[in-house]
Design an enzyme around this catalytic site. Sequence first.
Site, PDB file in Angstrom:
ATOM      1  N   LYS A  47       0.834  -1.213   0.000  1.00  0.00           N
ATOM      2  CA  LYS A  47       0.000   0.000   0.000  1.00  0.00           C
ATOM      3  C   LYS A  47       0.867   1.262   0.000  1.00  0.00           C
ATOM      4  O   LYS A  47       0.599   2.222  -0.729  1.00  0.00           O
ATOM      5  CB  LYS A  47      -0.950  -0.012   1.211  1.00  0.00           C
ATOM      6  CG  LYS A  47      -2.057  -1.066   1.079  1.00  0.00           C
ATOM      7  CD  LYS A  47      -2.833  -1.295   2.376  1.00  0.00           C
ATOM      8  CE  LYS A  47      -3.810  -2.452   2.197  1.00  0.00           C
ATOM      9  NZ  LYS A  47      -4.523  -2.811   3.442  1.00  0.00           N
ATOM     10  N   GLN A  91      -5.078  -1.299   9.808  1.00  0.00           N
ATOM     11  CA  GLN A  91      -4.842  -2.606   9.187  1.00  0.00           C
ATOM     12  C   GLN A  91      -5.445  -3.717  10.051  1.00  0.00           C
ATOM     13  O   GLN A  91      -5.143  -3.807  11.240  1.00  0.00           O
ATOM     14  CB  GLN A  91      -3.330  -2.812   8.992  1.00  0.00           C
ATOM     15  CG  GLN A  91      -2.976  -4.081   8.249  1.00  0.00           C
ATOM     16  CD  GLN A  91      -3.431  -4.097   6.788  1.00  0.00           C
ATOM     17  OE1 GLN A  91      -3.337  -3.106   6.085  1.00  0.00           O
ATOM     18  NE2 GLN A  91      -3.946  -5.225   6.334  1.00  0.00           N
ATOM     19  N   ASP A 114     -11.093   3.055   4.252  1.00  0.00           N
ATOM     20  CA  ASP A 114     -11.624   1.734   3.925  1.00  0.00           C
ATOM     21  C   ASP A 114     -13.146   1.709   3.866  1.00  0.00           C
ATOM     22  O   ASP A 114     -13.729   0.670   3.549  1.00  0.00           O
ATOM     23  CB  ASP A 114     -11.168   0.723   4.993  1.00  0.00           C
ATOM     24  CG  ASP A 114      -9.954  -0.069   4.516  1.00  0.00           C
ATOM     25  OD1 ASP A 114      -9.796  -0.222   3.295  1.00  0.00           O
ATOM     26  OD2 ASP A 114      -9.189  -0.543   5.370  1.00  0.00           O
TER      27      ASP A 114
END
Length: 280
Positions: A47, A91, A114
């Site tokens: 990422k 995460q 997200d």
Amino acid sequence: MIIDGKALASDIEAEVRGRVERLGFNPGLATILVGDNPASQMYLRIKHAACERVGIRSENIVLPGDTDEGTLIKTIMELNCREDVHAILLQLPLPGHLDPRKAMMAIAPEKDADGFHPENMGALLLGAERLVPCTPRGIIYALERLGVKIEGAEAVIVGHSNVVGKPLAAMLLNRNATVQVCHVYTKDLKEHTRDAEILVVAAGVPGLIKADMVREGAYIFDVGINRVDGKTVGDVDFDAVKEKAAGITPVPGGVGPLTVAMLMSQTVMAAELSLERRRS
Ligand code: NAD
């Protein structure tokens, strides 16, 4: 046809670079890792490398595995307040003693890279998509780029997680597909998957979907990531199923790169929205 996730991702990145230039500043993404899960470390490296390619300034905050809930929430709150951080990604998975739902809710909805915050999930369900989970967004992008008609299509999703299955079901419904969502308690999986013109598999079970379970001419997205004999494989028996599919994503090189590219797009979207808010 093999659906080339890397090629599609590189198109998304090119578009994102253009949007960064138009913004006139480099958006900031902060990621948080709790503990030292090697798979999470690898995903974060991928990422951050993507951020570098598109002009997103990124930083990774690493907290020890025994971090308590209060410290994690405080870290998130501090990032919520920082003007140079436009998007925040926590995460997953978190260590067992931490509740991912509570932590996700602490992320400011407008910085929710997200799209997991209830406000963003709720907006998605109501058909007002803004920041949404990256994997479903990547799959919708690929379908649109491939010219697959979603409206009226029979779509079947295997897996009902908050990350993939549920938000994707809402996104397909928003585009007027007929959607079936299957999961581990579904009685006869094949009975459903055989209907699918669009089949998305996100179960984390290698070889779950065999050739006799898919419809001739289906578009198949294999989200699964599994390690088998030192190799990364998906949930679909790729070699057999590809003979029947109109299009199928490989693992690796399919849904994974699309997901990362969509994270870039969403980070820039968060920065664009913050600019809009400042101007209005
Ligand atoms: P999860 O692991 O939270 O849940 C698995 C889902 O699959 C559940 O709905 C469960 O009921 C269902 N399931 C499990 N076994 C099944 C079976 N035998 N038959 C039918 N359904 C079954 O789901 P997740 O977090 O969405 O992850 C699923 C897979 O996708 C994992 O392999 C994960 O690593 C991968 N993943 C990949 C990406 C990517 O970017 N490529 C993103 C997210 C998740």
